[in-house]
Design an enzyme around this catalytic site. Structure first.
Site, PDB file in Angstrom:
ATOM      1  N   GLU A  74       1.393 -12.818  12.671  1.00 15.37           N
ATOM      2  CA  GLU A  74       1.978 -11.641  13.325  1.00 15.37           C
ATOM      3  C   GLU A  74       1.838 -10.485  12.348  1.00 15.37           C
ATOM      4  OE1 GLU A  74       3.267 -11.496  16.385  1.00 15.37           O
ATOM      5  OE2 GLU A  74       2.753 -13.613  16.682  1.00 15.37           O
ATOM      6  N   LEU A  94      10.048 -20.907  -4.525  1.00 17.19           N
ATOM      7  CA  LEU A  94       9.077 -20.052  -3.829  1.00 17.19           C
ATOM      8  C   LEU A  94       7.670 -20.208  -4.420  1.00 17.19           C
ATOM      9  CD1 LEU A  94       8.448 -17.504  -1.976  1.00 17.19           C
ATOM     10  CD2 LEU A  94       8.912 -16.137  -4.013  1.00 17.19           C
ATOM     11  N   THR A 141     -11.032  -6.838  -4.753  1.00 12.20           N
ATOM     12  CA  THR A 141     -12.360  -6.801  -5.377  1.00 12.20           C
ATOM     13  C   THR A 141     -12.950  -5.398  -5.262  1.00 12.20           C
ATOM     14  OG1 THR A 141     -13.219  -7.720  -3.286  1.00 12.20           O
ATOM     15  CG2 THR A 141     -13.001  -9.248  -5.111  1.00 12.20           C
ATOM     16  N   SER A 171      -8.191  -4.724   4.955  1.00  8.01           N
ATOM     17  CA  SER A 171      -8.805  -4.459   3.643  1.00  8.01           C
ATOM     18  C   SER A 171      -9.175  -5.748   2.898  1.00  8.01           C
ATOM     19  CB  SER A 171      -7.901  -3.577   2.785  1.00  8.01           C
ATOM     20  OG  SER A 171      -7.632  -2.350   3.426  1.00  8.01           O
ATOM     21  N   ASP A 185       0.825  -1.216   0.000  1.00  5.36           N
ATOM     22  CA  ASP A 185       0.000   0.000   0.000  1.00  5.36           C
ATOM     23  C   ASP A 185       0.860   1.268   0.000  1.00  5.36           C
ATOM     24  OD1 ASP A 185      -2.358   1.384  -0.060  1.00  5.36           O
ATOM     25  OD2 ASP A 185      -2.768   1.208   2.085  1.00  5.36           O
ATOM     26  N   GLY A 186       0.339   2.313  -0.657  1.00  9.33           N
ATOM     27  CA  GLY A 186       0.998   3.622  -0.616  1.00  9.33           C
ATOM     28  C   GLY A 186       1.486   4.139  -1.958  1.00  9.33           C
ATOM     29  N   ASN A 187       1.158   3.437  -3.044  1.00  5.90           N
ATOM     30  CA  ASN A 187       1.618   3.896  -4.367  1.00  5.90           C
ATOM     31  C   ASN A 187       1.039   5.266  -4.721  1.00  5.90           C
ATOM     32  OD1 ASN A 187       2.793   1.392  -4.543  1.00  5.90           O
ATOM     33  ND2 ASN A 187       1.364   0.568  -6.050  1.00  5.90           N
ATOM     34  N   HIS A 196       2.256   3.384  -9.201  1.00  2.90           N
ATOM     35  CA  HIS A 196       2.061   1.934  -9.342  1.00  2.90           C
ATOM     36  C   HIS A 196       3.255   1.310 -10.070  1.00  2.90           C
ATOM     37  CE1 HIS A 196      -1.837   2.099  -7.590  1.00  2.90           C
ATOM     38  NE2 HIS A 196      -2.411   2.766  -8.572  1.00  2.90           N
TER      39      HIS A 196
HETATM   40  C1  IPE Z   1      -5.547  -2.792  -0.329  1.00  2.00           C
HETATM   41  O1  IPE Z   1      -5.220  -1.449  -0.419  1.00  2.00           O
HETATM   42  C2  IPE Z   1      -5.468  -3.444  -1.677  1.00  2.00           C
HETATM   43  C3  IPE Z   1      -4.144  -3.552  -2.256  1.00  2.00           C
HETATM   44  C4  IPE Z   1      -3.013  -3.171  -1.723  1.00  2.00           C
HETATM   45  C5  IPE Z   1      -4.099  -4.176  -3.541  1.00  2.00           C
HETATM   46  P1  IPE Z   1      -6.304  -0.301  -0.594  1.00  2.00           P
HETATM   47  O2  IPE Z   1      -5.534   0.959  -0.669  1.00  2.00           O
HETATM   48  O3  IPE Z   1      -7.202  -0.614  -1.728  1.00  2.00           O
HETATM   49  O4  IPE Z   1      -7.143  -0.409   0.756  1.00  2.00           O
HETATM   50  P2  IPE Z   1      -8.011   0.675   1.524  1.00  2.00           P
HETATM   51  O5  IPE Z   1      -9.023   1.196   0.533  1.00  2.00           O
HETATM   52  O6  IPE Z   1      -7.077   1.757   1.965  1.00  2.00           O
HETATM   53  O7  IPE Z   1      -8.611  -0.051   2.668  1.00  2.00           O
HETATM   54  C1  IPE Z   2      -1.690   0.198  -3.347  1.00  2.00           C
HETATM   55  O1  IPE Z   2      -1.434   1.557  -3.449  1.00  2.00           O
HETATM   56  C2  IPE Z   2      -1.831  -0.457  -4.685  1.00  2.00           C
HETATM   57  C3  IPE Z   2      -3.206  -0.843  -5.034  1.00  2.00           C
HETATM   58  C4  IPE Z   2      -4.256  -0.711  -4.291  1.00  2.00           C
HETATM   59  C5  IPE Z   2      -3.387  -1.433  -6.334  1.00  2.00           C
HETATM   60  P1  IPE Z   2      -2.601   2.620  -3.386  1.00  2.00           P
HETATM   61  O2  IPE Z   2      -2.949   3.009  -4.781  1.00  2.00           O
HETATM   62  O3  IPE Z   2      -3.739   2.132  -2.566  1.00  2.00           O
HETATM   63  O4  IPE Z   2      -1.877   3.823  -2.653  1.00  2.00           O
HETATM   64  P2  IPE Z   2      -2.527   4.870  -1.673  1.00  2.00           P
HETATM   65  O5  IPE Z   2      -3.160   4.140  -0.548  1.00  2.00           O
HETATM   66  O6  IPE Z   2      -3.538   5.626  -2.484  1.00  2.00           O
HETATM   67  O7  IPE Z   2      -1.391   5.747  -1.247  1.00  2.00           O
HETATM   68 MG    MG Z   3      -4.156   2.341  -0.595  1.00  2.00          MG
END
Ligand code: IPE
Ligand code: IPE
Ligand code: MG
Length: 239
Positions: A204, A128, A63, A193, A17-19, A34
């Site tokens: 953990e 793996l 989903t 999520s 998460d965080g892209n 991404h």
């Molecule tokens: C969870 O991240 C899904 C993936 C990393 C693929 P999200 O960014 O979609 O989750 P929420 O919306 O913050 O809960």
């Molecule tokens: C996670 O990064 C990747 C996917 C959900 C595909 P996000 O796109 O959710 O990044 P943030 O949460 O918006 O920073």
């Molecule tokens: Mg996100």
């Protein structure tokens, strides 16, 4: 015990998460966030493969991610295709076995074919186990398992009282794999999520405060070292 002697987790799951925030921080389009995230993914897969981790599960598309804008979903789908096309040879050479977690029927045809091809080509590999969650939702997965068992009961092939954890787990996307030992979510969000709700029962959890594109092999090593120091009790008492 689910840990091997070295205190290494058998199954690591990562919510990458965080892209989006990374792209924003760098004044870039979200698609570039991404794209940078895929680079991190490549490094982490290589490391996990070399480190002898048995199973690595990566959450790539949930989903719920269809709710994003059309251009963002299209950019993610394009990256998924690129990843499978460009990485499959190296992954296969490293004996990585790929399994897709999620409903691939809903993916565009090219992506569906690419992921099915990767799964098939690597099916007999012994390195793996790489699970890539694509159009994955844990609630859907659990409902799918319930439906499959109900079907067996209604066909007279299964007695309800014979439904146990083993039979249930055999219906999940992760059938035959160990439970998650270590769950990592980057970016400072503290939630699942809808990821592997059943398999994470005794995992953990770690929440490194770093955006996924900035997550490095050193962060991963740190998480593995921290895992080795956790006291896993499974409801029992160790002291
Ligand atoms: C969870 O991240 C899904 C993936 C990393 C693929 P999200 O960014 O979609 O989750 P929420 O919306 O913050 O809960
Ligand atoms: C996670 O990064 C990747 C996917 C959900 C595909 P996000 O796109 O959710 O990044 P943030 O949460 O918006 O920073
Ligand atoms: Mg996100």
């Amino acid at each position: 015990m689910r840990q091997n002697e070295a205190g290494m987790p058998r199954h690591v799951a990562i919510i990458m998460d965080g892209n989006g925030r990374w792209a924003k921080q760098h004044s870039l389009a979200v698609a570039l966030g991404h794209r940078k995230g895929v680079e991190t993914l490549r490094e982490i897969v290589r490391y996990a493969s070399d480190a002898g981790i048995e199973v690595l599960s990566l959450y790539a598309f949930s989903t719920e991610n269809w709710k994003r804008s059309k251009p963002e979903v299209a950019a993610l789908m394009k990256l998924i295709l690129e990843f499978f096309r460009s990485e499959i040879d190296e992954l296969h050479a490293n004996r990585v076995r790929i399994r897709i977690l999620g409903d691939t029927q809903a993916l565009p045809e090219a992506q569906r074919k690419a992921v099915a091809g990767a799964d098939l080509r690597t099916a007999d590999n012994d390195g793996l186990q790489l699970n890539i969650a694509l159009n994955y939702g844990a609630r859907d997965e659990i409902l799918m398992a319930v439906r499959a068992l109900a079907e067996q009961v209604s066909q007279g092939q299964l007695q309800p009282e014979l439904i146990d954890a083993q039979r249930f787990e055999a219906q999940l996307y992760t059938a035959g794999q160990p439970d998650v030992d270590l769950l990592i979510r980057t970016s400072g969000e503290y939630r699942l999520s809808n990821f592997l709700l059943y398999q994470n029962a005794y995992a953990e959890f770690m929440f490194p405060e770093v955006l996924w594109p900035d997550f490095t092999v050193q962060h991963f090593e740190q998480a593995l070292a921290d895992f080795g120091r956790r006291d896993r009790r499974y409801g029992g008492r160790t002291t």
